[in-house]
Design a protein around this motif. Structure first.
Motif, PDB file in Angstrom:
ATOM      1  N   THR A 167      27.146 -55.053  -0.506  1.00  0.00           N
ATOM      2  CA  THR A 167      28.365 -54.584  -1.166  1.00  0.00           C
ATOM      3  C   THR A 167      28.623 -55.322  -2.467  1.00  0.00           C
ATOM      4  O   THR A 167      28.872 -54.713  -3.513  1.00  0.00           O
ATOM      5  N   GLU A 168      28.576 -56.653  -2.431  1.00  0.00           N
ATOM      6  CA  GLU A 168      28.872 -57.435  -3.631  1.00  0.00           C
ATOM      7  C   GLU A 168      27.814 -57.238  -4.702  1.00  0.00           C
ATOM      8  O   GLU A 168      28.120 -57.196  -5.900  1.00  0.00           O
ATOM      9  N   ALA A 169      26.552 -57.103  -4.290  1.00  0.00           N
ATOM     10  CA  ALA A 169      25.491 -56.845  -5.268  1.00  0.00           C
ATOM     11  C   ALA A 169      25.695 -55.485  -5.927  1.00  0.00           C
ATOM     12  O   ALA A 169      25.516 -55.321  -7.135  1.00  0.00           O
ATOM     13  N   TYR A 170      26.100 -54.491  -5.140  1.00  0.00           N
ATOM     14  CA  TYR A 170      26.332 -53.149  -5.674  1.00  0.00           C
ATOM     15  C   TYR A 170      27.476 -53.151  -6.683  1.00  0.00           C
ATOM     16  O   TYR A 170      27.401 -52.512  -7.734  1.00  0.00           O
ATOM     17  N   LEU A 171      28.544 -53.884  -6.392  1.00  0.00           N
ATOM     18  CA  LEU A 171      29.697 -53.913  -7.278  1.00  0.00           C
ATOM     19  C   LEU A 171      29.420 -54.676  -8.567  1.00  0.00           C
ATOM     20  O   LEU A 171      29.948 -54.337  -9.626  1.00  0.00           O
TER      21      LEU A 171
ATOM     22  N   GLY B 215      18.482 -59.742  -1.607  1.00  0.00           N
ATOM     23  CA  GLY B 215      19.352 -58.693  -2.117  1.00  0.00           C
ATOM     24  C   GLY B 215      20.804 -59.105  -2.222  1.00  0.00           C
ATOM     25  O   GLY B 215      21.620 -58.358  -2.762  1.00  0.00           O
ATOM     26  N   GLU B 216      21.151 -60.286  -1.712  1.00  0.00           N
ATOM     27  CA  GLU B 216      22.529 -60.752  -1.777  1.00  0.00           C
ATOM     28  C   GLU B 216      22.755 -61.615  -3.014  1.00  0.00           C
ATOM     29  O   GLU B 216      21.818 -62.160  -3.603  1.00  0.00           O
ATOM     30  N   ILE B 217      24.022 -61.748  -3.391  1.00  0.00           N
ATOM     31  CA  ILE B 217      24.384 -62.550  -4.553  1.00  0.00           C
ATOM     32  C   ILE B 217      24.468 -64.019  -4.181  1.00  0.00           C
ATOM     33  O   ILE B 217      24.976 -64.365  -3.117  1.00  0.00           O
TER      34      ILE B 217
END
Length: 552
Positions: free
Chosen positions: A213-217, A410-412
């Motif tokens: 979610t955070e990577a997408y945003l 894939g995560e921030i």
């Protein structure tokens, strides 16, 4: 007569036209800026915003808990004489909470995902799946035969709707993080921002990478291993914005563990005893009354929760079971409380987010009280973009030797906040606030400001610090802390758990009771449920009491 009729008809036409123009004006005004007069959501570009958003949808598996004021803490007799939950007046914002504890079936879905996306046979991923596994050995007892639960409780369909146990606090928070991503990923697919095939393509190995979610945003091009362009849905063709933002109103806040204050407020469910703006007395249990048995005509005498009724009595006499369970019980076996929450007393105790302290400061926050804040920020690379962890996994070895993944591909990457965020602020001054106003060196009776002597500057909360290291062959070396200066079993890694369990007497069914356990440990009687903050209005009710009359 005819003139009068003509007037009536003309009046009706004027009213209809006026109503229509008002309606159209009201509808169009949502897409016109009250600040500049510019168009909002214009097809040619400009400012894009979800002007049609009404309210947050209830997340899957949860119920809405309308916030309010209540007395947090122990208001019944304190037979332990410790008063570690002194009554205080608190206000809680509205939130959502799982209607049941997380079950074995729900947790198995999480394990299945990890196993397929991060195959354990890959050396780089080996500890991701292993680190998420519940500790099934918690069922073993030196002088008890419990091997059936050790081998079957987690996976056998007979226990599918029983609460998951053997999960430590860290594993519970990681489950909540995973659930956040899966729910938002599904919602984006429903809204056409992502092709639905992408969701299952990740599981089937057809799509590299995952969704965060955070990577997408923050950097949408990074999700799905950089393949997002080929996996976007119909929104790419039908809308100016190819990617959803927070302003789109589609992305949900994160799932998380409830705070202790939220959990206690939800368990008490005082809304059931409300008359206008007052509560009718206190509640000893999540249900009304001072007894654990049902006093109503239907089901009279039945126990209202799954708990230990006496020494050697975990479920009653065969053929007439008092609570229908000897260990944990199937969720929804008992009536919910007035918020619609099941098993807020008994079955299993539950992890909450808070760091444990036996004494609560007199000057604590009386709004959404919580001890455990660690403020972080997104790591920014030299290119000015947030750093995405791509081809590596960050692991942490817990004091008991268990290895868990801290960050997945894939995560921030997150880093602690620094002086750039804290300079000249009055509301916070550091990243880690777990020991704020309690447990810091100055709180200790041993503290001497100008002394360098370790014995003089012992902390108030400094439980043993065991170390786990590995030698050159990978063998675990466990080192026990044998220091004589340790003064407590409490530190900043000790978490609160609430509610009585199938192993506990009725005393612990009181929602105000609180206990603690190191966050890396697990037992056969502690589970958890998730919560999510409510954004927007406090209440879902559209009918509000008129506060004043219009003047004539």
């Amino acid at each position: 007569m005819k003139k009068h009729l003509v007037k009536v008809v003309l009046s009706s036409v004027v009213v209809a036209v006026s109503f229509s123009s008002c309606k159209n004006s009201s509808s169009s005004s949502k897409n016109v800026s009250r600040a500049t007069g510019w168009k909002i959501n214009a097809k040619d570009g400009g400012f894009q915003y979800n002007s049609d958003f009404k309210e947050q949808e209830t997340p899957p598996g949860t119920v809405f808990i309308e916030g309010g004021t209540f007395t947090k803490g122990q208001v019944q007799d304190d037979i332990m004489h410790d008063w570690n939950n002194t009554p205080t007046s608190q206000h809680v914002q509205s939130f959502y909470m799982d209607e049941t504890e997380v079950t074995n079936k729900m947790y198995m879905e999480y394990l299945d995902y990890l196993k397929k996306v991060y195959p354990p046979e890959n050396p780089m991923y080996a500890n991701i799946y292993k680190g998420a596994l519940p500790d099934t050995l918690v069922w073993r007892n030196r002088l008890g035969f419990n091997e059936t639960m050790t081998n079957n409780y987690l996976r056998h369909p007979g226990y599918a709707e029983y609460p998951v146990v053997g999960v430590n606090w860290i594993q519970a928070t990681q489950y909540a993080e995973w659930r956040t991503d899966r729910v938002n990923e599904y919602k984006l697919a429903q809204e056409g921002f992502i092709e639905e095939d992408a969701l299952y393509g990740v599981l089937n190995g057809e799509v590299d990478g995952t969704f965060s979610t955070e990577a997408y945003l923050n950097n949408p091009e990074s999700v799905y291993g950089g393949q997002i362009d080929s996996l976007q849905g119909k929104q790419k063709k039908d809308s100016i914005n190819s990617f959803a933002k927070r302003s789109s109103g589609i992305i949900s806040p994160e799932y998380r563990l409830p705070t202790e204050t939220e959990w206690e407020y939800a368990a008490q469910a005082l809304i059931g005893t409300r008359e206008y703006n007052n509560y009718r007395g206190r509640k000893k249990y999540p249900w009304e009354g001072d007894y654990t048995r049902n006093g109503q005509r239907v089901g009279r005498g039945d126990q209202l929760a799954n708990f230990k009724q006496g020494k050697g009595d975990y479920g009653g006499i065969a053929g007439w079971s008092d609570d229908g369970a000897d260990i944990t019980g199937q969720v929804k076996s008992y009536k919910p409380n007035d918020f619609g929450l099941y098993d807020m007393a008994g079955n299993v105790s539950e992890w909450v987010a808070d760091v444990y302290r036996p004494i609560v400061d007199d000057e604590i926050s009386d709004f959404n009280y919580y001890r455990g804040n660690i403020y972080t920020k997104k790591a920014i690379g030299e290119d000015g973009k947030v750093q995405i962890i791509r081809d590596s996994v960050v692991f942490d070895t817990l004091p008991n030797g268990k290895v868990v993944a801290v960050n997945l591909p894939g995560e921030i990457k997150e880093v602690p906040v620094d002086e750039q965020e804290t300079y000249l602020r009055t509301n916070f001054s550091s990243s880690d606030n777990r020991g704020y106003r309690d447990g810091d060196p100055g709180s200790s009776r041993f503290y001497q400001r100008f002394s360098d002597d370790e014995e003089d500057n012992r902390k108030m909360y400094d439980s043993p610090k065991h170390k786990v290291e590995r030698d050159s062959t990978g063998k675990i070396l466990r080192q026990y802390d044998t220091s004589n200066y340790r003064t407590s079993l409490i530190n900043d890694e000790v978490r609160v758990y609430k509610g009585g369990s199938w192993r506990d007497r009725a005393f612990w069914l009181d929602p105000a009771q609180r206990r603690y356990l190191p966050q890396y440990m697990a037992t056969d009687d502690i589970g958890f449920r998730c919560a999510m903050s409510r954004v927007g209005s406090k209440s879902k009710s559209k009918n509000k009491t008129v506060r004043h009359k219009k003047s004539k």
